[in-house]
Design an enzyme around this catalytic site. Structure first.
Site, short mmCIF file in Angstrom:
data_model
loop_
_atom_site.label_atom_id
_atom_site.label_comp_id
_atom_site.label_asym_id
_atom_site.label_seq_id
_atom_site.Cartn_x
_atom_site.Cartn_y
_atom_site.Cartn_z
N GLN A 102 0.83 -1.20 0.00
CA GLN A 102 0.00 0.00 0.00
C GLN A 102 0.86 1.25 0.00
O GLN A 102 0.34 2.36 -0.10
CB GLN A 102 -0.91 -0.01 1.24
CG GLN A 102 -1.84 -1.21 1.30
CD GLN A 102 -2.57 -1.29 2.63
OE1 GLN A 102 -3.67 -0.78 2.79
NE2 GLN A 102 -1.94 -1.94 3.61
N ASN A 103 2.17 1.09 0.13
CA ASN A 103 3.09 2.22 0.19
C ASN A 103 3.40 2.75 -1.20
O ASN A 103 3.39 2.00 -2.18
CB ASN A 103 4.39 1.82 0.89
CG ASN A 103 4.15 1.36 2.31
OD1 ASN A 103 3.14 1.72 2.92
ND2 ASN A 103 5.05 0.58 2.86
N HIS A 120 -1.11 1.29 -4.69
CA HIS A 120 -1.48 2.70 -4.74
C HIS A 120 -0.57 3.52 -5.64
O HIS A 120 -0.60 4.76 -5.58
CB HIS A 120 -1.49 3.29 -3.32
CG HIS A 120 -2.52 2.68 -2.44
ND1 HIS A 120 -2.43 2.71 -1.06
CD2 HIS A 120 -3.66 2.00 -2.73
CE1 HIS A 120 -3.47 2.09 -0.54
NE2 HIS A 120 -4.23 1.64 -1.53
N CYS A 128 -0.15 13.00 -16.33
CA CYS A 128 -0.86 14.18 -16.82
C CYS A 128 -2.36 13.88 -16.81
O CYS A 128 -2.79 12.87 -17.38
CB CYS A 128 -0.39 14.56 -18.22
SG CYS A 128 -1.35 15.90 -18.96
#
Length: 299
Positions: A102-103, A120, A128
């Site tokens: 999750q880091n 994540h 962009c």
């Protein structure tokens, strides 16, 4: 090894011995690298910017990027700690078959992991919002420095670093934004903000990674996560539902505790180093244990 830790650690080693593992890691694993976490014992209440706030317009984006510009200079100096290195050693031995983190700090990749899902995203990448091109955060840092000479140096070391690599800076109105080098559109770190969904393909791959343990007698090892948000907790629930043992290593209680076969209330570096050391001393490898390849199960 402290006596208070010896018994639960021995239980964890007994439960995990000889099993193929998948690890799920959270911010508590990176605190020994100098990166603060959100919910560890003693952590102050933090309110990170949400996705809705970020896309609301230039004012919010200026606030985020000004803080990130200062924090990035600190965060990019972080290096893998003994917990990261222990997990990488277990992967090399064939004991750890996959890792879901999750880091966003990228430290698992630096430690040498190959079977890795950055659930994540990674703070080292930028996307962009207009053309969706992915670019380098390091390059963006240079562009910000050119547009805002001396800004980072003007912020004193007493300003606190936040878990996602920014700093708790109040005055940001003078910071100049830069746009996408290709189309000029607004830039966002390529990470999942609060209020934003994890890309579906990552979730599917992570479920497949856990499912690959079911027929192989494997176990799910949670390290450094309070499992407060469903993003990580769902994989613990999935493992428990299908009788895959869950071992949690974390300082303090977690939402997954009722589902765990065992929880070790201790630091990740200490426990994971002991686990890797025990496997090394015993010559433990599980390379020949039949287990489906999770990447073949993913779409």
């Amino acid at each position: 090894m402290q006596n208070a830790l010896a018994a639960p650690l021995d239980e964890a080693l007994d439960l995990l011995a000889g099993r193929p593992l998948v690890a799920l890691t959270g911010a508590g694993l990176s605190t020994d690298s100098g990166i603060p976490d959100y919910r560890g014992p003693g952590s102050p209440l933090r309110r990170p910017m949400t996705y809705g706030e970020f896309v609301s317009g230039p004012a919010a984006q200026r606030r985020y990027w000004a803080r990130s510009h200062v924090g990035w200079a600190r965060m990019r100096r972080a290096v893998p700690n003994p917990g990261h290195l222990a997990l990488a050693d277990l992967e090399r031995r064939g004991v750890l078959r996959g890792l879901i983190t999750q880091n966003v700090d990228g430290l698992h990749g630096e430690a040498g992991h190959r079977e890795l899902i950055d659930l994540h995203g990674r703070i080292a990448d930028v996307v962009c919002l207009a053309c969706r091109e992915i670019s380098s955060r390091a390059v963006l840092q240079e562009r910000f420095e050119a547009a805002n000479p001396g800004f980072a140096d003007s912020v004193g070391p007493e300003i606190e670093t936040a878990p996602d690599g920014d700093v708790l800076l109040e005055r940001t109105e003078g910071f100049r934004l830069v746009g996408c080098a290709t189309c000029g559109g607004p830039l966002k770190p390529d990470v999942v903000f609060f209020g934003e969904n994890v890309p579906k393909e990552r979730v599917v791959r992570a479920y497949a990674m856990v499912d690959a343990l079911r027929t192989a007698g494997g176990a799910l090892l949670v390290a450094g996560s309070s499992l407060t948000v469903m993003s990580g907790l769902r994989f613990v629930k999935h493992a428990a539902k299908h009788d895959v043992p869950v071992v949690i290593v974390n300082r303090g209680e977690t939402r997954g505790d009722p589902l765990a076969a065992l929880r070790v209330d201790a630091g990740c570096s200490e426990v994971l180093s002991a686990l890797a050391g025990a496997c090394g001393a015993a010559g433990v490898e599980v390379r020949d244990t039949p287990i489906p390849e999770w990447r073949d199960l993913a779409p």
